[in-house]
Write a protein that holds these residues in place. Structure first.
Motif, short mmCIF file in Angstrom:
data_model
loop_
_atom_site.label_atom_id
_atom_site.label_comp_id
_atom_site.label_asym_id
_atom_site.label_seq_id
_atom_site.Cartn_x
_atom_site.Cartn_y
_atom_site.Cartn_z
N ALA A 40 58.49 -41.06 -58.03
CA ALA A 40 59.59 -40.12 -58.20
C ALA A 40 60.36 -40.39 -59.50
N TYR A 41 60.55 -41.66 -59.79
CA TYR A 41 61.32 -42.05 -60.98
C TYR A 41 60.62 -41.62 -62.27
N TRP A 42 59.30 -41.76 -62.32
CA TRP A 42 58.55 -41.51 -63.55
C TRP A 42 57.82 -40.17 -63.59
N GLY A 43 58.06 -39.34 -62.58
CA GLY A 43 57.35 -38.06 -62.55
C GLY A 43 57.54 -37.23 -63.81
N ASP A 44 58.77 -37.21 -64.32
CA ASP A 44 59.04 -36.39 -65.51
C ASP A 44 58.51 -37.02 -66.79
N LYS A 45 58.00 -38.24 -66.68
CA LYS A 45 57.37 -38.90 -67.83
C LYS A 45 55.84 -38.80 -67.77
N VAL A 88 50.99 -57.77 -72.88
CA VAL A 88 51.15 -56.34 -73.15
C VAL A 88 51.16 -56.08 -74.65
N ASP A 89 51.86 -56.91 -75.41
CA ASP A 89 51.89 -56.75 -76.87
C ASP A 89 50.49 -56.90 -77.46
N GLU A 90 49.73 -57.86 -76.95
CA GLU A 90 48.37 -58.06 -77.46
C GLU A 90 47.48 -56.86 -77.17
N ILE A 91 47.63 -56.29 -75.99
CA ILE A 91 46.84 -55.10 -75.64
C ILE A 91 47.19 -53.94 -76.57
N ILE A 92 48.47 -53.76 -76.83
CA ILE A 92 48.90 -52.67 -77.71
C ILE A 92 48.37 -52.88 -79.13
N GLN A 93 48.39 -54.11 -79.61
CA GLN A 93 47.87 -54.39 -80.94
C GLN A 93 46.38 -54.07 -81.04
N ARG A 94 45.65 -54.36 -79.96
CA ARG A 94 44.19 -54.17 -79.99
C ARG A 94 43.78 -52.74 -79.66
N HIS A 95 44.51 -52.10 -78.72
CA HIS A 95 44.04 -50.81 -78.21
C HIS A 95 45.06 -49.68 -78.38
N LYS A 96 46.23 -50.00 -78.88
CA LYS A 96 47.27 -49.00 -79.22
C LYS A 96 48.00 -48.40 -78.02
N ARG A 97 47.46 -48.51 -76.81
CA ARG A 97 48.09 -47.88 -75.67
C ARG A 97 47.59 -48.52 -74.38
N ILE A 98 48.29 -48.26 -73.29
CA ILE A 98 47.84 -48.64 -71.95
C ILE A 98 47.82 -47.37 -71.11
N ASP A 99 46.66 -46.99 -70.65
CA ASP A 99 46.53 -45.76 -69.87
C ASP A 99 46.62 -46.01 -68.36
N MET A 103 54.14 -46.95 -71.19
CA MET A 103 53.74 -45.63 -70.71
C MET A 103 54.82 -44.59 -70.95
N GLU A 104 56.08 -45.00 -70.87
CA GLU A 104 57.17 -44.08 -71.20
C GLU A 104 57.06 -43.62 -72.65
N ASN A 105 56.79 -44.55 -73.54
CA ASN A 105 56.65 -44.22 -74.96
C ASN A 105 55.46 -43.31 -75.21
N ASN A 106 54.41 -43.49 -74.40
CA ASN A 106 53.20 -42.67 -74.55
C ASN A 106 53.32 -41.33 -73.82
N ARG A 107 54.40 -41.16 -73.07
CA ARG A 107 54.62 -39.95 -72.27
C ARG A 107 53.48 -39.71 -71.29
#
Length: 227
Positions: free
Chosen positions: A153-158, A27-38, A85-89
């Motif tokens: 349900a847990y992540w709906g507001d995110k 996950v860290d490597e993906i973020i370093q290369r692509h900045k986000r996970i959609d 994904m929480e950080n990316n809203r």
């Protein structure tokens, strides 16, 4: 050990989904290369050596091997990707379940099948017996559906959508006619699925066309569960 290949814009990285450090590293490597996970698509399975034995002969070790990959693995991956994904809203998770997470297995279709040979699972002991689909498979696939609803349900507001797909059987090269005919008799469309017929549902859920779809289990089974 992790290995990576890159071809035509696709990065492939080996990962141990039963180990949080391995997941976090990827996950860290993906973020370093692509900045986000959609989008996350979770599709994992394993078959222990006793996968096709009768329920009362299946080992606890085999049961735990399946649950470790398909339940614990999903838990860990969803946690690590969910933080991003929480950080990316926002984000989109798609889990692959099965019709056997929805209905009970019809064990009769495995009589005379060669699945232990096709999947490289089993031994002379399993080959000499009636084959059975493993209880752990049904248990974990039902869990995938339940976790889908919980996380939606847990992540709906995110603004994180979570759905799953429950395919029927997908055609594999080498399956014998005995099994294919028995399977086809259970399906209104009269055949197993082709791989692209399942992946098309993944594409739909991953697209903006499904922007108001969350917490759903989309069954793609040729009608297996309709009768």
């Amino acid at each position: 050990e992790e290995t990576k290949t890159e071809q035509d814009g696709i990065d492939q990285v080996d990962i141990d989904i039963t180990q949080r450090p391995s997941i976090a590293s990827v996950v860290d490597e993906i973020i370093q290369r692509h900045k986000r996970i959609d989008i996350l698509v979770f599709a994992a399975t394993t078959k222990p050596k006793d996968f096709y034995l009768p329920f009362t002969e299946c080992s606890l070790e085999g049961w735990q091997a399946v649950t470790r990959v398909e339940m614990d693995g999903l838990f860990l991956v969803a946690q690590e990707v969910g933080k991003v994904m929480e950080n990316n809203r926002g984000g989109n998770m798609i889990f692959i379940s099965s019709i056997y997470g929805v209905v009970g297995n019809d064990q009769r279709i495995y009589t005379g099948s060669n699945l232990q040979e096709v999947h490289g699972t089993g031994s002379a002991e399993t080959s000499a017996k009636q084959l059975f689909s493993h209880a752990a498979y049904a248990a974990v696939k039902g869990s995938v559906i339940s976790l889908t609803r919980f996380l939606a349900a847990y992540w709906g507001d995110k603004n994180i959508r979570v759905n799953c797909i429950s395919p029927g059987g997908v055609h594999h090269e080498g399956e014998n006619e005995t099994f294919l005919e028995k399977y086809a008799q259970k399906v209104p469309l009269g055949r197993k699925a082709k791989a692209h017929e399942i992946s098309a549902s993944v594409v739909f859920l991953a697209s903006d066309e499904a922007s108001y779809v969350t917490g759903q289990n989309i069954i793609v089974d040729g009608g297996w569960t309709s009768w």
